[in-house]
Design an enzyme around this catalytic site. Sequence first.
Site, PDB file in Angstrom:
ATOM      1  N   GLY A  14       0.814  -1.117  -0.092  1.00  0.00           N
ATOM      2  CA  GLY A  14       0.250   0.003  -0.085  1.00  0.00           C
ATOM      3  C   GLY A  14       1.030   1.424  -0.085  1.00  0.00           C
ATOM      4  O   GLY A  14       0.545   2.410   0.614  1.00  0.00           O
ATOM      5  N   ALA A  15       1.997   1.191  -0.698  1.00  0.00           N
ATOM      6  CA  ALA A  15       3.023   2.380  -0.680  1.00  0.00           C
ATOM      7  C   ALA A  15       2.481   3.372  -1.275  1.00  0.00           C
ATOM      8  O   ALA A  15       3.103   4.656  -1.237  1.00  0.00           O
ATOM      9  CB  ALA A  15       4.264   1.949  -1.131  1.00  0.00           C
ATOM     10  N   ASP A  65      -2.316  -8.192  -5.499  1.00  0.00           N
ATOM     11  CA  ASP A  65      -3.451  -8.498  -4.587  1.00  0.00           C
ATOM     12  C   ASP A  65      -2.956  -9.057  -3.547  1.00  0.00           C
ATOM     13  O   ASP A  65      -2.941 -10.210  -3.365  1.00  0.00           O
ATOM     14  CB  ASP A  65      -4.462  -9.001  -5.099  1.00  0.00           C
ATOM     15  CG  ASP A  65      -5.704  -9.381  -4.197  1.00  0.00           C
ATOM     16  OD1 ASP A  65      -5.653  -8.966  -3.103  1.00  0.00           O
ATOM     17  OD2 ASP A  65      -6.799 -10.038  -4.751  1.00  0.00           O
ATOM     18  N   ASN A  92       1.170  -2.333   5.123  1.00  0.00           N
ATOM     19  CA  ASN A  92       0.506  -1.021   5.250  1.00  0.00           C
ATOM     20  C   ASN A  92      -0.780  -1.135   4.615  1.00  0.00           C
ATOM     21  O   ASN A  92      -1.916  -0.499   5.090  1.00  0.00           O
ATOM     22  CB  ASN A  92       1.397   0.200   4.744  1.00  0.00           C
ATOM     23  CG  ASN A  92       0.460   1.166   4.952  1.00  0.00           C
ATOM     24  OD1 ASN A  92      -0.033   1.703   5.639  1.00  0.00           O
ATOM     25  ND2 ASN A  92       0.395   1.785   3.406  1.00  0.00           N
ATOM     26  N   TYR A 158     -13.810  -2.759  10.477  1.00  0.00           N
ATOM     27  CA  TYR A 158     -12.409  -2.513  10.626  1.00  0.00           C
ATOM     28  C   TYR A 158     -11.824  -2.850  11.821  1.00  0.00           C
ATOM     29  O   TYR A 158     -10.613  -3.178  11.785  1.00  0.00           O
ATOM     30  CB  TYR A 158     -12.400  -0.687  10.456  1.00  0.00           C
ATOM     31  CG  TYR A 158     -10.848   0.096  10.486  1.00  0.00           C
ATOM     32  CD1 TYR A 158     -10.151  -0.549   9.342  1.00  0.00           C
ATOM     33  CD2 TYR A 158     -10.680   1.084  10.972  1.00  0.00           C
ATOM     34  CE1 TYR A 158      -8.822  -0.082   9.337  1.00  0.00           C
ATOM     35  CE2 TYR A 158      -9.468   1.449  11.044  1.00  0.00           C
ATOM     36  CZ  TYR A 158      -8.322   1.179  10.255  1.00  0.00           C
ATOM     37  OH  TYR A 158      -7.204   1.764  10.051  1.00  0.00           O
ATOM     38  N   VAL A 159     -12.333  -2.467  12.957  1.00  0.00           N
ATOM     39  CA  VAL A 159     -11.844  -3.000  14.292  1.00  0.00           C
ATOM     40  C   VAL A 159     -11.541  -4.567  14.086  1.00  0.00           C
ATOM     41  O   VAL A 159     -10.476  -5.117  14.935  1.00  0.00           O
ATOM     42  CB  VAL A 159     -12.613  -2.506  15.515  1.00  0.00           C
ATOM     43  CG1 VAL A 159     -12.230  -3.150  16.758  1.00  0.00           C
ATOM     44  CG2 VAL A 159     -12.383  -0.850  15.494  1.00  0.00           C
ATOM     45  N   LYS A 162      -8.515  -5.480  12.403  1.00  0.00           N
ATOM     46  CA  LYS A 162      -7.539  -4.831  13.220  1.00  0.00           C
ATOM     47  C   LYS A 162      -6.964  -5.495  14.384  1.00  0.00           C
ATOM     48  O   LYS A 162      -5.897  -5.860  14.706  1.00  0.00           O
ATOM     49  CB  LYS A 162      -7.260  -3.325  13.265  1.00  0.00           C
ATOM     50  CG  LYS A 162      -7.297  -2.556  11.928  1.00  0.00           C
ATOM     51  CD  LYS A 162      -6.007  -2.788  11.149  1.00  0.00           C
ATOM     52  CE  LYS A 162      -5.824  -1.853  10.138  1.00  0.00           C
ATOM     53  NZ  LYS A 162      -4.640  -2.038   9.278  1.00  0.00           N
TER      54      LYS A 162
END
Length: 253
Positions: A14-15, A65, A92, A158-159, A162
């Site tokens: 994800g740079a 991907d 990232n 999302y949580v 993560k």
Amino acid sequence: MNIDLTGRTALVTGATGQLGRVMAKTLASCGADVVIHYLNNEAKALEIQAEIQALGRKAVIVQADITNLASVMEMKQQIFKQFDRLDIIVANAVSQYTWTSILEQAPEDYLDQFNSCVMQSVLLTKAFVPQMIENQYGRIIGINTECSLQNFPNQSAYVTGKRGMDGLYRILAKEIGENQITVNQVAPGWMISEKYRGDDPEPSSDYEKNVPLKRRGEDQDIANTVAFLASDLANFITGAFVPVCGGNVMAAI
């Protein structure tokens, strides 16, 4: 005392993202050669590549991907055509979706976040950690989020992704630590990045009033922490979850 990554090669997934682009350039400024991963934004990847090359470092771009095993393994082959080794992984990349309540959130959004947050790191581990074990050296840095400690409404997919990632990293740190591979996480707050540096930035006063430092941090603050954890200055730190959010969240002991 300087952060010196000379002779190291780093992959940033994800740079091309808001934080990823600064991480990639910061690692290069510390002396690392950099693999710039992207999914769709080739133009930004080429721009970052040129900036890193201007610093005198080698930079290659790879498209993949990161939730697909075959794609990650193809990325591995591309990287090892250019470099003899990979020393640093910064996981990232994360997929984007619309946040809403658990009752309204589509089930596929939870699967998407699990794949993006957890399976990305599983696949990167399978692809690159065996070589790190051979070299008896490695740095794995996952980008988590302050949201993992907030658990606010509408953050559930999302949580969930993560927090699953957090469990994976803690176990991975214990499984491969004897090979002198460190595994850590950086948890950004709501940082100021290129997206928010325009003439009309998104209002943030309600957020800032709850931050002990009474301000938002910069994307560079995240990149600095990543560079430190990637360096030998942090060679006895592993299994850490490091919030970089001005104290907005504080990990409990």
